[in-house]
Design an enzyme around this catalytic site. Structure first.
Site, mmCIF file in Angstrom:
data_model
loop_
_atom_site.group_PDB
_atom_site.id
_atom_site.type_symbol
_atom_site.label_atom_id
_atom_site.label_comp_id
_atom_site.label_asym_id
_atom_site.label_seq_id
_atom_site.Cartn_x
_atom_site.Cartn_y
_atom_site.Cartn_z
ATOM 1 N N ILE A 81 0.819 -1.214 0.000
ATOM 2 C CA ILE A 81 0.000 0.000 0.000
ATOM 3 C C ILE A 81 0.856 1.268 0.000
ATOM 4 C CG2 ILE A 81 -0.271 0.366 2.497
ATOM 5 C CD1 ILE A 81 -3.332 0.557 1.938
ATOM 6 N N HIS A 137 8.789 -9.153 1.263
ATOM 7 C CA HIS A 137 8.746 -8.000 0.354
ATOM 8 C C HIS A 137 9.521 -8.371 -0.907
ATOM 9 C CE1 HIS A 137 7.563 -4.905 3.486
ATOM 10 N NE2 HIS A 137 8.065 -5.829 4.280
ATOM 11 N N GLU A 149 6.111 -4.883 11.196
ATOM 12 C CA GLU A 149 4.934 -4.198 11.731
ATOM 13 C C GLU A 149 3.654 -5.018 11.625
ATOM 14 O OE1 GLU A 149 4.848 -0.213 10.100
ATOM 15 O OE2 GLU A 149 6.272 0.382 11.672
ATOM 16 N N HIS A 180 5.437 -12.067 5.849
ATOM 17 C CA HIS A 180 5.360 -11.521 4.496
ATOM 18 C C HIS A 180 6.769 -11.325 3.972
ATOM 19 C CE1 HIS A 180 5.065 -8.362 7.529
ATOM 20 N NE2 HIS A 180 5.729 -7.556 6.715
HETATM 21 P P1 AMP Z 1 6.822 -4.819 7.662
HETATM 22 O O1 AMP Z 1 7.393 -3.549 8.208
HETATM 23 O O2 AMP Z 1 7.865 -5.742 7.093
HETATM 24 O O3 AMP Z 1 5.920 -5.509 8.659
HETATM 25 O O4 AMP Z 1 5.965 -4.420 6.402
HETATM 26 C C1 AMP Z 1 4.580 -4.221 6.424
HETATM 27 C C2 AMP Z 1 4.203 -3.690 5.068
HETATM 28 O O5 AMP Z 1 2.817 -3.845 4.905
HETATM 29 C C3 AMP Z 1 4.524 -2.210 4.859
HETATM 30 O O6 AMP Z 1 5.379 -2.076 3.733
HETATM 31 C C4 AMP Z 1 3.139 -1.584 4.624
HETATM 32 O O7 AMP Z 1 3.183 -0.532 3.685
HETATM 33 C C5 AMP Z 1 2.346 -2.767 4.140
HETATM 34 N N1 AMP Z 1 0.907 -2.706 4.349
HETATM 35 C C6 AMP Z 1 0.241 -2.401 5.496
HETATM 36 N N2 AMP Z 1 -1.081 -2.489 5.311
HETATM 37 C C7 AMP Z 1 -1.274 -2.859 4.021
HETATM 38 C C8 AMP Z 1 -2.425 -3.118 3.222
HETATM 39 N N3 AMP Z 1 -3.666 -2.999 3.707
HETATM 40 N N4 AMP Z 1 -2.239 -3.471 1.929
HETATM 41 C C9 AMP Z 1 -0.998 -3.589 1.415
HETATM 42 N N5 AMP Z 1 0.133 -3.369 2.128
HETATM 43 C C10 AMP Z 1 -0.008 -2.998 3.409
#
Ligand code: AMP
Length: 126
Positions: free
Chosen positions: A40, A112, A105, A110
């Site tokens: 996002i 990336h 977070e 996940h």
């Molecule tokens: P992390 O810091 O590795 O946990 O990455 C979490 C990622 O999830 C971040 O890059 C956010 O921008 C992404 N994110 C959070 N909510 C959403 C959502 N609803 N759809 C797509 N990506 C998201």
């Protein structure tokens, strides 16, 4: 807020809600093991998240506890997504944050997938 990767899986996390179809996503790939969708808040020309359909908090939880076929299916899905996005020849980067120092977070594993441009240094300073 970084998450604590030692806590049990919380099914109310945002990626669990995406998997249940409660929240929309910009899907790029889905199979029995994984869902991939655009981040996002993209941090590169291509920034896709690949998540397992099974409920694991982090790479640590997944690598320790997931069945072998689940791990294999997920790893293959990550490769398939990159291939289908045409990123193999130009190259790409995978990143899985774990816990506070990793900056994780969302408490659902996940990976990336970054690409579409030169990605610079492997780890940002600061
Ligand atoms: P992390 O810091 O590795 O946990 O990455 C979490 C990622 O999830 C971040 O890059 C956010 O921008 C992404 N994110 C959070 N909510 C959403 C959502 N609803 N759809 C797509 N990506 C998201």
């Amino acid at each position: 807020m970084p998450i604590d990767p030692t806590q049990p899986y919380d099914p109310s996390n945002i990626f669990a809600r995406i998997l249940r179809g409660e929240i929309p996503c910009k899907k790029v790939f889905e199979d029995e093991f994984a869902l991939a969708f655009h981040d996002i808040a993209p941090q590169a020309a291509v920034h896709v998240l690949v998540i397992p359909k099974a409920a694991y908090v982090s790479w640590d939880d997944f690598s320790a506890h997931a069945p072998t076929d689940t791990i294999a299916g997920f790893v293959r899905a990550v490769g398939t997504v990159a291939r289908e996005l045409g990123l193999v020849e130009p190259g790409y980067r995978l990143l899985a944050n774990v816990g506070a120092d990793g900056g994780q977070e969302v408490p659902h594993l996940h990976v990336h997938l970054f690409g579409g441009q030169p990605l610079g240094r492997m780890v940002a300073g600061g």
